[in-house]
Design an enzyme around this catalytic site. Sequence first.
Site, mmCIF file in Angstrom:
data_model
loop_
_atom_site.group_PDB
_atom_site.id
_atom_site.type_symbol
_atom_site.label_atom_id
_atom_site.label_comp_id
_atom_site.label_asym_id
_atom_site.label_seq_id
_atom_site.Cartn_x
_atom_site.Cartn_y
_atom_site.Cartn_z
ATOM 1 C CB SER A 410 -0.955 -0.002 1.186
ATOM 2 O OG SER A 410 -0.252 -0.221 2.376
ATOM 3 C CG HIS A 431 -3.029 -0.503 -2.775
ATOM 4 N ND1 HIS A 431 -3.161 0.824 -2.452
ATOM 5 C CD2 HIS A 431 -3.251 -1.192 -1.624
ATOM 6 C CE1 HIS A 431 -3.444 0.933 -1.171
ATOM 7 N NE2 HIS A 431 -3.514 -0.276 -0.658
ATOM 8 C CD GLU A 443 -3.508 3.708 -5.116
ATOM 9 O OE1 GLU A 443 -3.330 3.015 -4.093
ATOM 10 O OE2 GLU A 443 -3.396 4.944 -5.102
#
Length: 694
Positions: A410, A431, A443
């Site tokens: 992350s 992500h 993401e």
Amino acid sequence: MSAVAYEVDGEVAVLTVNYPPVNALSAATRTGLGEGIERAQADEAVKAIVILGGGKTFIAGADITEFGTEKSKAKPQLKDLQKMLENSPKLTIAAIHGTALGGGLELALTAHSRVAVASAKVGLPEVNLGILPGAGGTQRLPRLTGVEVGIDLITSGKHVPAAKALDLGVVDAIVDDVRTGAIAYAREALASGKTFVPVIERNEKITNVDPAVFAEARKTVGKKARGKIAPMVIIDCIEAACTRPAVEALAFEAEKFQELYASDQRGALMHYFFAERQARKIPGIPADIQPKPINSCAIIGAGTMGGGIAMSFANAGIPVTILDLSQEALDRGMGVVTKNYGISVSRGSMSQDKMDKALSLITPTTNYDDLAQCDIVIEAALERMDVKKEIFARLDKLMKPGAILATNTSYLSIDEIASATTRPGDVVGCHFFSPANVMKLLENVRSAVTSPETIVTVMEMGKRIGKVPVLAGSTEGFIGNRMLQYYTGEAEFLLEQGATPEQIDRVATRFGMAMGPLSMRDMAGMDMAAVSRKERSANMPAGERLSPILERLVAAGRCGQKTGKGYYRYEGREKFSDPETMEIIEGVAKEFGITRREFTDDEVEARLFAPLVNEGAKEIEDGTAIRASDIDVTWVNGYGFPVHRGGPMYWGEKYGLDKIYAMALEAEKRNGPRWAPGKLLERLAKEGKGWDAA
Ligand code: CAA
């Protein structure tokens, strides 16, 4: 060439809409349909008119790109076409494949009858654009489905599969082939002399409806709407269908449509609709680059994230091999996955059959060799660079050539992780957000050397597994988490300066956030946050600090919900204000010589959200985000930002980039150098321009 092809097959006229990509009801489509219907009416040999879509779908609604333009006002209007179908002396049939949505379904609802292929879906998704189905949708659909189902479908915008639509009476028959099936259906109806009552005249299901149905709907829909206006107005229109003569109720619906059309929410939701689609378009990637096929997936780590990611792939029908180091960890992980599926089944959102199928697609293993032939491997192990590099060096040797090597980190650098391999072009961040089987955001994060092929593959894969993919660059925290620290950070400074946790969370939820920032901290647990903040605090630039309120709460044993107290005190899930929290906050304020004062709610709102916009602008500046709207998509799908506000960047532009700039200057003075306005924000604010000029 007309957007609608006209052919005659015996006594049946077939009107085929050819207006790619989704056969939207553009001015050209409406003209073509109007001409086709007139021509069929004039042809004495024609006894029935079938309308269908060419290519992959029926009509997916009004042409959104023409909204607000002269074309949207051109004759014939949708309502003119509806009259032509509803009052037609000849039989009219809508033949549906793909999707019949919005104005497309409203048109079909004025045909005498509707047939669909089994794979088709129908729905009235206007609510997602901040409007309502203003061409009679709120009046006709409940006449077929009944009021409660009608409310559910129109306020949610759900797409209903053909079989269910048949059950509900929205379609009259399922056919094998859309064209030949519809023609055969027309012939049969003509031969049998069957008559069809126009939907608008079928009143059985809207007569004597208990007013409590509407009161209840306002309660349940209102809770979910979180400030959206359209769902509530839709209920008003459906109630009108039940209480007023059809002509009056239709006029009421038209009036309400105009009101919603003029609303800010409509602007924001339409921005969001296009933002989501735009996010999949990556500038600079040659058009001939094709995604690699992803027919199998490996996951490293059977923890909460790994399990959730596995479920996402299995739900999309893609076989998953999930690895953990010990059988015990694997069993625990699979136990959680099975339990989560079980909850979906008990809630009725998944069938037992689907659960069994999904579970059968997940293979647990402790043997790395079992991953080698997978098309993609996603690492969801410990969030530590040394661990990740070791795993990637191993994957480099193990995985078949061309496999995508992805990490679910992350915030760690993708470039550094990729440097542990001999194939950095194949390495990318994927992500996911927790719970990964539920949260929509994916993401994807590229390093400086991630190959175009890898990028298009993970973007395409995201869509296939039902996620909303966004591409980010690899700066710390990527798009979303990098901004989050300014939102929660400002909430903590506001506490020091005089706001209360209750006020901050109330303002955030009033704004439409799924949850306030401090309740979010309590839910996530603060002891872990305190550990990661220790490192960040140590690396703060001069003149900068984090508020120590969180650390003081943790030191007092207030780690959040899991310890029964954090910012709030908890009894079960219910939270209460706690004087001890206020003592801690006031103590910190005193320590830093801050005189606490009252804040208005509007002040708190602006202070919470403006820093997001400033940091977002810096991300555009340094290439972390391709465009402002990608940031909006990220925050709506990963952080509970209200979609009817369009996303933080859209909100910021409407609020005024000059004001955001001025607030960033103040925040810099108050909070330190990292809060200073970026160059892009400064330029746009001074030039009076918006993100388009970025
Ligand atoms: N008008 C114009 N363009 C549309 C459109 C519409 N109604 N629906 C989709 N498109 C465009 C998209 O913008 C996209 O364009 P690009 O390729 O240039 O980005 C393209 O069609 C394909 O769309 P998707 O990528 O979304 O394709 P998909 O296959 O995943 O989904 C879909 C297809 C289910 C139709 C989805 O696009 C969708 O849900 N569209 C919106 C449908 C809708 O909201 N209809 C109601 C419109 S309002 C209305 O109808 C009320 C009225 O009468 C005034």
